[in-house]
Design an enzyme around this catalytic site. Structure first.
Site, PDB file in Angstrom:
ATOM      1  N   HIS A  62       2.856   4.937  -1.648  1.00 17.52           N
ATOM      2  CA  HIS A  62       2.826   4.868  -3.117  1.00 17.52           C
ATOM      3  C   HIS A  62       1.416   4.770  -3.667  1.00 17.52           C
ATOM      4  O   HIS A  62       1.112   5.300  -4.740  1.00 17.52           O
ATOM      5  CB  HIS A  62       3.627   3.661  -3.609  1.00 17.52           C
ATOM      6  CG  HIS A  62       5.069   3.718  -3.246  1.00 17.52           C
ATOM      7  ND1 HIS A  62       6.002   4.373  -4.005  1.00 17.52           N
ATOM      8  CD2 HIS A  62       5.744   3.225  -2.168  1.00 17.52           C
ATOM      9  CE1 HIS A  62       7.191   4.274  -3.429  1.00 17.52           C
ATOM     10  NE2 HIS A  62       7.058   3.589  -2.311  1.00 17.52           N
ATOM     11  N   HIS A 219      12.409   4.151   5.417  1.00 18.64           N
ATOM     12  CA  HIS A 219      12.101   2.800   5.956  1.00 18.64           C
ATOM     13  C   HIS A 219      13.316   2.123   6.585  1.00 18.64           C
ATOM     14  O   HIS A 219      13.905   1.210   6.035  1.00 18.64           O
ATOM     15  CB  HIS A 219      11.363   1.912   4.960  1.00 18.64           C
ATOM     16  CG  HIS A 219      11.851   1.866   3.534  1.00 18.64           C
ATOM     17  ND1 HIS A 219      13.163   1.631   3.195  1.00 18.64           N
ATOM     18  CD2 HIS A 219      11.182   1.983   2.374  1.00 18.64           C
ATOM     19  CE1 HIS A 219      13.274   1.608   1.881  1.00 18.64           C
ATOM     20  NE2 HIS A 219      12.084   1.834   1.358  1.00 18.64           N
ATOM     21  N   ASP A 276       4.221   3.027   3.503  1.00 19.71           N
ATOM     22  CA  ASP A 276       4.888   2.577   2.265  1.00 19.71           C
ATOM     23  C   ASP A 276       3.953   1.657   1.481  1.00 19.71           C
ATOM     24  O   ASP A 276       4.403   0.698   0.849  1.00 19.71           O
ATOM     25  CB  ASP A 276       6.217   1.871   2.592  1.00 19.71           C
ATOM     26  CG  ASP A 276       7.103   1.662   1.369  1.00 19.71           C
ATOM     27  OD1 ASP A 276       6.836   2.277   0.312  1.00 19.71           O
ATOM     28  OD2 ASP A 276       8.055   0.865   1.468  1.00 19.71           O
TER      29      ASP A 276
HETATM   30 FE    FE Z   1      11.534   1.933  -0.673  1.00 25.54          FE
END
Ligand code: FE
Length: 382
Positions: A62, A219, A276
């Site tokens: 992200h 994930h 992530d």
């Molecule tokens: Fe997520």
């Protein structure tokens, strides 16, 4: 350019004392140091006996360095792309999260502009977009804001594809149990990797989509139904079906013994390491935001105020090192999990291994996965 005096992990095998030759943005040769061509005026990088491996591909990230994909900023995406070579990442999917349609559209449009005209040698390449949310299940929202969650819809997906530009959305996280009929087939028809995540699906619901083209789990273990002997869920499906699973190997999201178990059951060809990570990665401890929510970073953890894990602050090279330490994975296995598997499943034929004709995305690192240098598209990253 020549990278010399290193252990070259080529697609065809390991060369103990070797070199790698790059011209422009491509790998054009490699071999033993005894066969090093004599060329005038080439840039030479001495690997000093360290490992020469393919650049990492992070398909779920992200943000970092104060930037989030959802900022929808070209300047921000540039900083994002410039910071990742420090952790060995040379290719990534800018990852969105659940927000208003307008906010997601803005992030998709900015990333599209970046992909079309701002990717440059010497910085990590944004190869596409991972759309994580809004097509998820409120029951496993994790750190995704509930008010913007919507059921997976083909019409809305077509809208996102139109905004992002043809071919730019490479991967979509979604919850099959709340999806419109035909959703997974629609993703496959658009060359998008479908990935189950933030989902309460049963084994049977995952298996139904698996039969229709589902290939990935987002994930693995985090924010999904689990593995119970009378109510088999997404985790059971991950173990029982021929799916590839993303792992956040930061030592926080998964216990080391769970990583060891996943590695033993799935094998290195069915695991993709992802960070992530969110915007606080690489910054000091303190308060940050993720999708409009307050996130508190302390050490190697980032959490919402209620304690929910809010992405990671992990680097790819430390995730790779953890994988080695938790499971005893070889360098070849880690290369599969950090580069080759993701490149293959995302259809990026020019990435993921060191071979003639492939993109010159190369990492020089120690056996403990400390990054010495990263070359992106034939140019040494600063
Ligand atoms: Fe997520």
């Amino acid at each position: 350019m020549f990278i010399i005096n290193g252990i070259v992990y080529a697609e065809t095998g390991k060369i103990e004392n070797g070199y790698l030759q790059i011209e422009g943005n491509k790998i054009i040769g490699y071999g033993a140091m005894s066969e090093l061509p004599t060329t005038k005026e080439a840039e030479v990088i001495d690997a000093n006996g360290q490992l020469i491996v393919p650049g990492f591909v992070d398909q779920h990230i992200h943000g970092a360095a104060g930037v989030d994909t959802m900022d929808a900023s070209i300047e921000g995406l540039t900083r994002f792309a410039q910071t990742l070579p420090k952790e060995g990442t040379t290719t990534f999917l800018a990852t969105t999260m659940t927000q208003s349609i307008a906010a997601i559209d803005a992030a998709l449009a900015a990333t599209r502009t970046f992909i079309e005209s701002h990717n440059q040698p010497g910085q990590a390449q944004i190869a596409g977009i991972h759309l994580e949310g809004p097509f998820i299940n409120c029951a496993y929202k994790g750190a995704q804001p509930e008010e913007y969650i919507i059921n997976p819809s083909i019409e809305m997906m077509q809208h996102f594809i139109d905004v992002a530009g043809p071919g730019n959305i490479k991967l979509v996280t979604y919850a099959p149990e709340v999806a419109e009929a035909g959703f997974v087939e629609f993703l496959v028809a658009n060359n998008i990797v479908p990935s189950v995540g933030h989902s309460s699906a049963t084994f049977a619901e995952v298996e139904k989509d698996f039969d229709n083209g589902l290939t990935n789990i987002t994930h693995f273990h985090n924010a999904s139904s689990g593995h119970h002997h009378r109510t088999p869920g997404v985790v059971t499906a991950g173990f029982g079906l021929d799916l590839t699973v993303e792992i956040i190997c930061d030592g926080v999201h998964l216990h080391p013994d769970v990583v060891k178990t996943v590695k033993k059951v799935k094998g290195s060809d069915k695991i993709v390491l992802v960070t992530d990570s969110m915007s606080a990665k690489g910054l000091e401890d303190g308060d940050y935001s993720l999708g409009g929510q307050k996130v508190i970073k302390v050490g190697n953890e980032a959490r919402l105020e209620d304690g929910t894990l809010a992405g990671s602050v992990a680097e790819m090279n430390s995730c790779a090192c953890n994988m080695k330490n938790f499971t005893g994975a070889t360098v070849e296995e880690v290369i599969a999990m950090t580069a080759s598997n993701a490149a293959r499943s995302l259809g990026m034929d020019t990435k993921g291994t060191l071979a003639i004709g492939k993109d010159a995305d190369v990492v020089i690192m120690t056996p403990e996965y400390q990054i010495e240098a990263t070359i992106c598209q034939g140019v040494l990253a600063k």
